[in-house]
Design an enzyme around this catalytic site. Structure first.
Site, short mmCIF file in Angstrom:
data_model
loop_
_atom_site.label_atom_id
_atom_site.label_comp_id
_atom_site.label_asym_id
_atom_site.label_seq_id
_atom_site.Cartn_x
_atom_site.Cartn_y
_atom_site.Cartn_z
N CYS A 59 1.91 1.49 -7.25
CA CYS A 59 2.32 0.13 -6.88
C CYS A 59 2.84 -0.58 -8.12
CB CYS A 59 1.15 -0.65 -6.28
SG CYS A 59 0.96 -0.37 -4.51
N CYS B 23 -2.82 1.89 -3.53
CA CYS B 23 -1.68 2.68 -4.00
C CYS B 23 -1.78 3.00 -5.48
CB CYS B 23 -0.35 2.00 -3.67
SG CYS B 23 -0.19 0.30 -4.17
N CYS C 89 0.86 -1.18 0.00
CA CYS C 89 0.00 0.00 0.00
C CYS C 89 0.90 1.23 0.00
CB CYS C 89 -0.99 -0.01 1.16
SG CYS C 89 -0.27 0.17 2.79
#
Length: 156
Positions: free
Chosen positions: A128, A124, A49
């Site tokens: 990510c 995210c 995250c």
């Protein structure tokens, strides 16, 4: 740190508590072991995250509490780690016997996600990474920061 592609095809999971989703992963790990009995073990699950101070910490802690360490282990990290785990998260996890007070958010690094079997992203977005060779899932869970009491317990 190596740059990973942020373009990914992911399957979104319904919003549910972290513990229930961690339990679902245990079933997936057992099924994977049946289908791929010669696969390298233990499987590595990476929970990612943004701040690594809430959702990913909870998911990692629940998964590692429930999983057989010889079968699977989870790690957690973030793209922009906070300085500490959210106090609300520490409180609600302590209620179920998991102490996150000494845990520290970690920066997403190659060696942390290397050889991950499964990567679970949580909020995210495009920051990510896609980890080559790993399965990817995205959990649409709300950020627990500032969610004390029942709201924080629900996410747990």
């Amino acid at each position: 740190m190596r740059r990973y592609s942020t373009h990914r095809a992911t399957r979104k999971a319904k919003s549910c508590p972290s513990r229930a989703l961690a339990k679902q992963f245990l079933v997936l790990i057992k099924l994977t072991a049946i289908v791929f009995p010669m696969s390298i073990r233990p499987y590595k699950i990476a929970f990612l995250c943004t701040h690594n101070a809430g959702r990913s910490q909870m998911a990692r802690a629940f998964f590692n509490q429930m999983a057989d360490p010889s079968e699977a282990r989870a790690v957690a990290c973030g793209t922009e780690p906070a300085t500490k785990v959210h106090p609300e998260v520490v409180d609600v996890m302590r209620e179920v016997g998991i102490d996150l007070a000494r845990e520290r958010p970690r920066l997403l690094m190659d060696e942390i996600v290397a050889n991950a079997t499964l990567v679970v992203t949580m909020g995210c977005g495009d920051s990510c990474p896609v980890v080559p060779g790993a399965q990817h899932l995205e959990w649409d869970l709300p950020d627990p920061k500032g969610r004390a009491g029942e709201e924080g317990r629900w996410l747990r």
